[in-house]
Write an enzyme that holds these catalytic residues in place. Sequence first.
Site, PDB file in Angstrom:
ATOM      1  N   LYS A  99     -12.584   6.475 -10.816  1.00 46.26           N
ATOM      2  CA  LYS A  99     -11.403   7.290 -11.133  1.00 46.26           C
ATOM      3  C   LYS A  99     -10.174   6.387 -11.006  1.00 46.26           C
ATOM      4  CE  LYS A  99      -8.279   9.543  -9.791  1.00 46.26           C
ATOM      5  NZ  LYS A  99      -6.905   9.160 -10.222  1.00 46.26           N
ATOM      6  N   GLU A 148      -8.839   0.102   1.336  1.00 48.21           N
ATOM      7  CA  GLU A 148      -7.826  -0.959   1.257  1.00 48.21           C
ATOM      8  C   GLU A 148      -6.488  -0.268   1.024  1.00 48.21           C
ATOM      9  OE1 GLU A 148     -10.912  -4.236  -0.512  1.00 48.21           O
ATOM     10  OE2 GLU A 148      -9.005  -3.958  -1.547  1.00 48.21           O
ATOM     11  N   GLU A 151       6.440   1.219   4.048  1.00 48.53           N
ATOM     12  CA  GLU A 151       6.081   0.432   2.862  1.00 48.53           C
ATOM     13  C   GLU A 151       6.940   0.910   1.686  1.00 48.53           C
ATOM     14  OE1 GLU A 151       2.312   1.117   0.798  1.00 48.53           O
ATOM     15  OE2 GLU A 151       2.003  -1.049   0.697  1.00 48.53           O
TER      16      GLU A 151
HETATM   17  P1  NAD Z   1      -2.272   6.446  -4.163  1.00 45.61           P
HETATM   18  O1  NAD Z   1      -2.907   6.555  -2.834  1.00 45.61           O
HETATM   19  O2  NAD Z   1      -1.192   7.379  -4.510  1.00 45.61           O
HETATM   20  O3  NAD Z   1      -3.345   6.581  -5.321  1.00 45.61           O
HETATM   21  C1  NAD Z   1      -4.468   5.745  -5.410  1.00 45.61           C
HETATM   22  C2  NAD Z   1      -5.579   6.482  -6.113  1.00 45.61           C
HETATM   23  O4  NAD Z   1      -5.989   7.584  -5.305  1.00 45.61           O
HETATM   24  C3  NAD Z   1      -5.190   7.062  -7.465  1.00 45.61           C
HETATM   25  O5  NAD Z   1      -6.264   6.884  -8.361  1.00 45.61           O
HETATM   26  C4  NAD Z   1      -4.978   8.523  -7.148  1.00 45.61           C
HETATM   27  O6  NAD Z   1      -5.179   9.370  -8.252  1.00 45.61           O
HETATM   28  C5  NAD Z   1      -6.043   8.760  -6.097  1.00 45.61           C
HETATM   29  N1  NAD Z   1      -5.826   9.908  -5.210  1.00 45.61           N
HETATM   30  C6  NAD Z   1      -4.660  10.466  -4.832  1.00 45.61           C
HETATM   31  N2  NAD Z   1      -4.888  11.523  -4.025  1.00 45.61           N
HETATM   32  C7  NAD Z   1      -6.228  11.645  -3.886  1.00 45.61           C
HETATM   33  C8  NAD Z   1      -7.079  12.529  -3.168  1.00 45.61           C
HETATM   34  N3  NAD Z   1      -6.606  13.532  -2.426  1.00 45.61           N
HETATM   35  N4  NAD Z   1      -8.418  12.332  -3.248  1.00 45.61           N
HETATM   36  C9  NAD Z   1      -8.933  11.329  -3.969  1.00 45.61           C
HETATM   37  N5  NAD Z   1      -8.170  10.469  -4.685  1.00 45.61           N
HETATM   38  C10 NAD Z   1      -6.830  10.614  -4.635  1.00 45.61           C
HETATM   39  O7  NAD Z   1      -1.790   4.919  -4.263  1.00 45.61           O
HETATM   40  P2  NAD Z   1      -0.930   4.273  -5.442  1.00 45.61           P
HETATM   41  O8  NAD Z   1       0.470   4.783  -5.281  1.00 45.61           O
HETATM   42  O9  NAD Z   1      -1.661   4.430  -6.724  1.00 45.61           O
HETATM   43  O10 NAD Z   1      -1.006   2.724  -5.077  1.00 45.61           O
HETATM   44  C11 NAD Z   1      -0.113   2.067  -4.244  1.00 45.61           C
HETATM   45  C12 NAD Z   1      -0.698   1.921  -2.852  1.00 45.61           C
HETATM   46  O11 NAD Z   1      -1.913   1.163  -2.908  1.00 45.61           O
HETATM   47  C13 NAD Z   1       0.194   1.136  -1.903  1.00 45.61           C
HETATM   48  O12 NAD Z   1       0.226   1.774  -0.655  1.00 45.61           O
HETATM   49  C14 NAD Z   1      -0.494  -0.211  -1.794  1.00 45.61           C
HETATM   50  O13 NAD Z   1      -0.220  -0.930  -0.625  1.00 45.61           O
HETATM   51  C15 NAD Z   1      -1.928   0.171  -1.903  1.00 45.61           C
HETATM   52  N6  NAD Z   1      -2.745  -0.983  -2.299  1.00 45.61           N
HETATM   53  C16 NAD Z   1      -3.550  -1.566  -1.343  1.00 45.61           C
HETATM   54  C17 NAD Z   1      -4.310  -2.679  -1.666  1.00 45.61           C
HETATM   55  C18 NAD Z   1      -5.155  -3.362  -0.616  1.00 45.61           C
HETATM   56  O14 NAD Z   1      -5.996  -4.164  -0.971  1.00 45.61           O
HETATM   57  N7  NAD Z   1      -4.982  -3.065   0.655  1.00 45.61           N
HETATM   58  C19 NAD Z   1      -4.279  -3.194  -2.965  1.00 45.61           C
HETATM   59  C20 NAD Z   1      -3.447  -2.577  -3.908  1.00 45.61           C
HETATM   60  C21 NAD Z   1      -2.701  -1.457  -3.560  1.00 45.61           C
END
Ligand code: NAD
Length: 503
Positions: free
Chosen positions: A190, A265, A396
């Site tokens: 997803k 992550e 962040e």
């Molecule tokens: P997000 O958590 O908003 O979304 C990530 C994914 O999770 C999306 O596909 C979203 O649709 C899905 N999602 C959201 N709510 C959900 C739920 N209740 N159940 C299941 N899936 C759900 O994150 P984002 O805004 O897309 O990405 C940015 C974040 O990602 C930042 O915090 C960044 O630090 C982190 N990030 C971490 C790494 C790492 O390796 N640690 C790498 C890249 C990004």
Amino acid sequence: MSKAAENKARALEFVSRFQAGIPNIIKGEKAFALSGKTFETLNPSDNSVICKVAASDAADIEKAAQAAHAAFPDWRAMPAKKRKTILHRVADLIEEHAEEIALLEVLDTGQTIHFMKSAAIRGAENFRFFADRCESARDGLSLPTEGFLNYTLRQPIGPVGVITPWNTPFMLSTWKIAPALAAGCTVVHKPAEFSPITAQRLHELMHEAGIPAGVVNLVNGFGETAGKALTEHPLIKAVAFVGESATGSLIMAQGAPTLKRVHFELGGKNPVIVFADADLERALDAVVFMIYSLNGERCTSSSRVLVQESIYEDFCAKIAERAKNIKVGDPFDPATEVGPLIHPSHMEKVCSYFDKARADGATIAAGGEALSGEGNFVKATLFTHARTHMRIAQEEIFGPVLSAIPFKDETEALEIANDVAYGLTGYIWTRDVTRTHRLSEALEAGMIWVNSPNVRHLPTPFGGMKASGIGRDGGDYSFDFYMETKNIAIATGEQKITKMGAG
Ligand code: NAD
């Protein structure tokens, strides 16, 4: 025609095949959501609609989970050599389509072509690396003891869910999917709703390479619907998630009733610590690169620079000078260094920290405002005289925004560095070798780089401590997540058995 205009025209040509929208790919077949619902993905440069995307829900996840479940026995049983050949073929196809993938990524995410031109190549490397490990993925240990031969086997855990974020979606999707497939797992993926286009191309190429129908399934949609259903599905044995820490908590709760194994992550608020004795020219390059590259939308970005008091004013002045010079603009222009942020809502969040910085008493030494006109463009920003309790030093922000905090000595640097909820990476700049070891051990972070920006070596463990994650990726660490370890004990002699019920 300028190179920027040429790049944009090529991207629009590539995306024109999605005029009818971006469907799901389940069991090798493309179809829109069963409900018929769609949403729109936007171009961050002007927020125009690029195309419609399937807005899936639990019914589509049900189909995909069933497909992954049905495909699992054959994929698991496929000889590792054959799986290896297929995964290398995926890498070949990614390389053949590198320009297209890079341009689509720029169009959909606003990341600059300057950094995205290597995105596909990095993705191909992930597939090659794990392709070469297909044959050893199941290797175990031999643990003989008196009267017993113990040996361990590793076996794929089953169908897994992969949920990815919007910041560098192509690279991150390959990073999670390649080891799952090499381990022998099947996948329901997803991707993030803000940037779903390159996931579509990745899944198309995986099928073209010969991955059998049902082994990888793509379901587009929102986190609260499709994502949630995926984490709750009983046929999905584990969830590999990259995204925000708060979403990680939700996923853990959603997966609890079915006892999901999770790999997280998550976010970061990573420190780069610059001591007065460092090679300051190189430290400056690294500090600037590690916060302003990838639009600052990077989990490993060094978003807090901790600078020793004696060089603080001078070093910060140099960062400010660089930040003011950073070229913010059209991500298709090869000269652009920072492109637009992913979405107006994210830009609003990033810009909200300009007022928070002022209110908390920091100084805006560079940037601190959005660019006028359309699109989600924000100037490269530096906050000076930041203190660890301020919101700009704790939360962040995930944009091209750096908070500079002074420190007196090593003890104080460590205290500040560890004084956040996160623990993903830490960067240390000093010429004192003993200090590098001492600090590396004491820093609460999963990954430390000394006198270097973040350089990824695929066999090494990648992941965070504290609110930055659970588990490690990379090399064999990935297989620990996607596989079960089984111990088999064979008696090599006659073990003493207590007779019961024998009178
Ligand atoms: P997000 O958590 O908003 O979304 C990530 C994914 O999770 C999306 O596909 C979203 O649709 C899905 N999602 C959201 N709510 C959900 C739920 N209740 N159940 C299941 N899936 C759900 O994150 P984002 O805004 O897309 O990405 C940015 C974040 O990602 C930042 O915090 C960044 O630090 C982190 N990030 C971490 C790494 C790492 O390796 N640690 C790498 C890249 C990004």
